[in-house]
Motif scaffolding. Structure first.
Motif, PDB file in Angstrom:
ATOM      1  N   GLY A 114       5.139   1.720   4.592  1.00  0.00           N
ATOM      2  CA  GLY A 114       4.731   2.301   3.312  1.00  0.00           C
ATOM      3  C   GLY A 114       4.460   1.185   2.483  1.00  0.00           C
ATOM      4  N   ASN A 115       4.573   1.392   0.919  1.00  0.00           N
ATOM      5  CA  ASN A 115       4.239   0.401   0.016  1.00  0.00           C
ATOM      6  C   ASN A 115       5.306   0.547  -1.090  1.00  0.00           C
ATOM      7  N   TYR A 116       5.345  -0.804  -1.731  1.00  0.00           N
ATOM      8  CA  TYR A 116       6.182  -0.847  -3.136  1.00  0.00           C
ATOM      9  C   TYR A 116       5.601  -0.560  -4.066  1.00  0.00           C
ATOM     10  N   GLY A 117       6.240  -0.778  -5.141  1.00  0.00           N
ATOM     11  CA  GLY A 117       5.305  -0.569  -6.484  1.00  0.00           C
ATOM     12  C   GLY A 117       4.432  -1.423  -6.905  1.00  0.00           C
ATOM     13  N   LEU A 118       3.995  -1.234  -8.228  1.00  0.00           N
ATOM     14  CA  LEU A 118       2.790  -2.225  -8.689  1.00  0.00           C
ATOM     15  C   LEU A 118       3.462  -3.648  -9.042  1.00  0.00           C
ATOM     16  N   HIS A 119       2.699  -4.673  -8.628  1.00  0.00           N
ATOM     17  CA  HIS A 119       3.112  -5.931  -9.143  1.00  0.00           C
ATOM     18  C   HIS A 119       2.140  -6.490 -10.099  1.00  0.00           C
ATOM     19  N   TYR A 120       2.103  -6.429 -11.419  1.00  0.00           N
ATOM     20  CA  TYR A 120       1.162  -7.450 -12.176  1.00  0.00           C
ATOM     21  C   TYR A 120       1.290  -8.790 -12.070  1.00  0.00           C
ATOM     22  N   GLY A 121       0.089  -9.676 -11.818  1.00  0.00           N
ATOM     23  CA  GLY A 121       0.192 -10.889 -11.956  1.00  0.00           C
ATOM     24  C   GLY A 121      -0.228 -11.529 -13.135  1.00  0.00           C
ATOM     25  N   GLY A 122      -0.033 -12.696 -13.560  1.00  0.00           N
ATOM     26  CA  GLY A 122      -0.528 -13.277 -14.724  1.00  0.00           C
ATOM     27  C   GLY A 122      -1.876 -13.346 -15.176  1.00  0.00           C
ATOM     28  N   LEU A 123      -2.827 -13.416 -14.007  1.00  0.00           N
ATOM     29  CA  LEU A 123      -4.070 -13.632 -13.978  1.00  0.00           C
ATOM     30  C   LEU A 123      -4.985 -12.397 -13.957  1.00  0.00           C
ATOM     31  N   GLY A 124      -4.255 -11.157 -14.190  1.00  0.00           N
ATOM     32  CA  GLY A 124      -5.024  -9.913 -14.615  1.00  0.00           C
ATOM     33  C   GLY A 124      -4.920  -8.852 -13.204  1.00  0.00           C
ATOM     34  N   TYR A 125      -4.448  -9.409 -12.287  1.00  0.00           N
ATOM     35  CA  TYR A 125      -4.392  -8.461 -11.022  1.00  0.00           C
ATOM     36  C   TYR A 125      -3.273  -7.384 -10.893  1.00  0.00           C
ATOM     37  N   VAL A 126      -3.417  -6.196 -10.418  1.00  0.00           N
ATOM     38  CA  VAL A 126      -2.312  -5.368 -10.193  1.00  0.00           C
ATOM     39  C   VAL A 126      -2.205  -5.051  -8.898  1.00  0.00           C
ATOM     40  N   VAL A 127      -1.109  -5.415  -8.095  1.00  0.00           N
ATOM     41  CA  VAL A 127      -1.217  -5.467  -6.821  1.00  0.00           C
ATOM     42  C   VAL A 127      -0.266  -4.525  -6.263  1.00  0.00           C
ATOM     43  N   THR A 128      -0.753  -3.844  -5.091  1.00  0.00           N
ATOM     44  CA  THR A 128      -0.005  -2.894  -4.290  1.00  0.00           C
ATOM     45  C   THR A 128       0.310  -3.669  -3.021  1.00  0.00           C
ATOM     46  N   PRO A 129       1.855  -4.059  -2.727  1.00  0.00           N
ATOM     47  CA  PRO A 129       1.980  -4.695  -1.695  1.00  0.00           C
ATOM     48  C   PRO A 129       2.338  -3.422  -0.315  1.00  0.00           C
ATOM     49  N   VAL A 130       1.750  -3.581   0.608  1.00  0.00           N
ATOM     50  CA  VAL A 130       1.899  -2.505   1.776  1.00  0.00           C
ATOM     51  C   VAL A 130       2.639  -3.287   2.863  1.00  0.00           C
ATOM     52  N   ILE A 131       3.585  -2.655   3.628  1.00  0.00           N
ATOM     53  CA  ILE A 131       4.497  -3.265   4.516  1.00  0.00           C
ATOM     54  C   ILE A 131       4.005  -2.717   5.764  1.00  0.00           C
ATOM     55  N   GLY A 132       3.732  -3.686   6.736  1.00  0.00           N
ATOM     56  CA  GLY A 132       3.475  -3.086   8.016  1.00  0.00           C
ATOM     57  C   GLY A 132       3.805  -3.882   9.307  1.00  0.00           C
ATOM     58  N   ILE A 133       4.296  -3.305  10.461  1.00  0.00           N
ATOM     59  CA  ILE A 133       4.691  -3.998  11.400  1.00  0.00           C
ATOM     60  C   ILE A 133       3.395  -4.415  12.408  1.00  0.00           C
ATOM     61  N   ILE A 134       3.134  -5.523  12.721  1.00  0.00           N
ATOM     62  CA  ILE A 134       2.028  -5.923  13.495  1.00  0.00           C
ATOM     63  C   ILE A 134       2.373  -6.293  14.948  1.00  0.00           C
ATOM     64  N   ASP A 135       1.766  -5.394  15.716  1.00  0.00           N
ATOM     65  CA  ASP A 135       1.650  -5.669  17.106  1.00  0.00           C
ATOM     66  C   ASP A 135       1.845  -7.132  17.702  1.00  0.00           C
ATOM     67  N   GLY A 136       3.188  -7.501  18.193  1.00  0.00           N
ATOM     68  CA  GLY A 136       3.195  -8.923  18.639  1.00  0.00           C
ATOM     69  C   GLY A 136       2.413  -9.440  19.525  1.00  0.00           C
TER      70      GLY A 136
END
Length: 212
Positions: A114-136
């Motif tokens: 899934g993903n977390y809420g929006l994260h606004y950075g100081g340099l003008g980006y609004v980022v959506t963090p996605v969480i994923g499990i990577i095959d080891g």
């Protein structure tokens, strides 16, 4: 299911996971924008990043050191990610594509939680963090055009609230605060993760430890 995977899944029920965050404003209420910029950003630029957790005995979070030639955030520690393209399947698709491009992990090797809420950075980006499990079993390989180095930090270190601090910086004589996570990577090298990436990882830590 491993306990750490269950904790990641439960993290999405935390209020920390759903909230939108203006990271620079949280730490610098007396400033209307970062002193690195001459004026506040006029329009947020959307982006997505992948908090990719490798499914290995001691799970790790995959991070990159961006190439010095990159047009934005050159030479900085980042999560794999970038701005959307027309063919992406939403922002989750952006995060998956960028993860493939930057560290060589194909979309089919990532189980998106899934993903977390929006994260606004100081340099003008609004980022959506996605969480994923990577095959080891999938190799991690840096794309030299975009990434100088790929490294991993134990998930336990990222999740530990004691590793999250606030650091003070100064630009053109103006002091300001930023999030930071000074930790050792899996090779024993010290890494000072800071700024927007550190703020996103702080949300991960808070959401994992939220008892609500």
């Amino acid at each position: 299911m491993n306990d750490w995977q269950e904790r990641l899944r439960r993290s999405f029920s935390s209020p920390h996971a759903a909230r939108d965050r203006r990271l620079f404003d949280e730490l610098n209420p007396g400033l209307d924008h970062t002193p690195i910029l001459r004026e506040p950003p006029k329009r947020p630029r959307p982006a997505a990043v992948m908090i990719g957790v490798r499914d290995i005995a001691e799970p790790t979070v995959v991070l990159t050191l961006r190439a010095p030639t990159m047009p934005s955030h050159a030479g900085q520690i980042s999560l794999p990610g970038g701005t959307p393209k027309e063919d992406d399947d939403g922002l989750i698709g952006t995060a998956l594509r960028e993860t493939h491009e930057e560290v060589g992990v194909p979309a089919e090797a990532v189980s998106v939680l899934g993903n977390y809420g929006l994260h606004y950075g100081g340099l003008g980006y609004v980022v959506t963090p996605v969480i994923g499990i990577i095959d080891g079993n999938v190799p991690i390989e840096a794309c030299p055009r975009e990434v100088s180095e790929v490294f991993e930090v134990p998930l336990s270190a990222i999740a530990d609230p004691g590793n999250h601090v606030i650091q003070e910086r100064e630009f053109s004589g103006v002091p300001y605060n930023m999030f930071a996570v000074p930790v050792l990577d899996t090779a024993g090298q010290h890494r000072n993760i800071w700024g927007l990436t550190a703020g996103i990882l702080r949300t991960l830590s808070d959401a994992i430890h939220d008892d609500a």
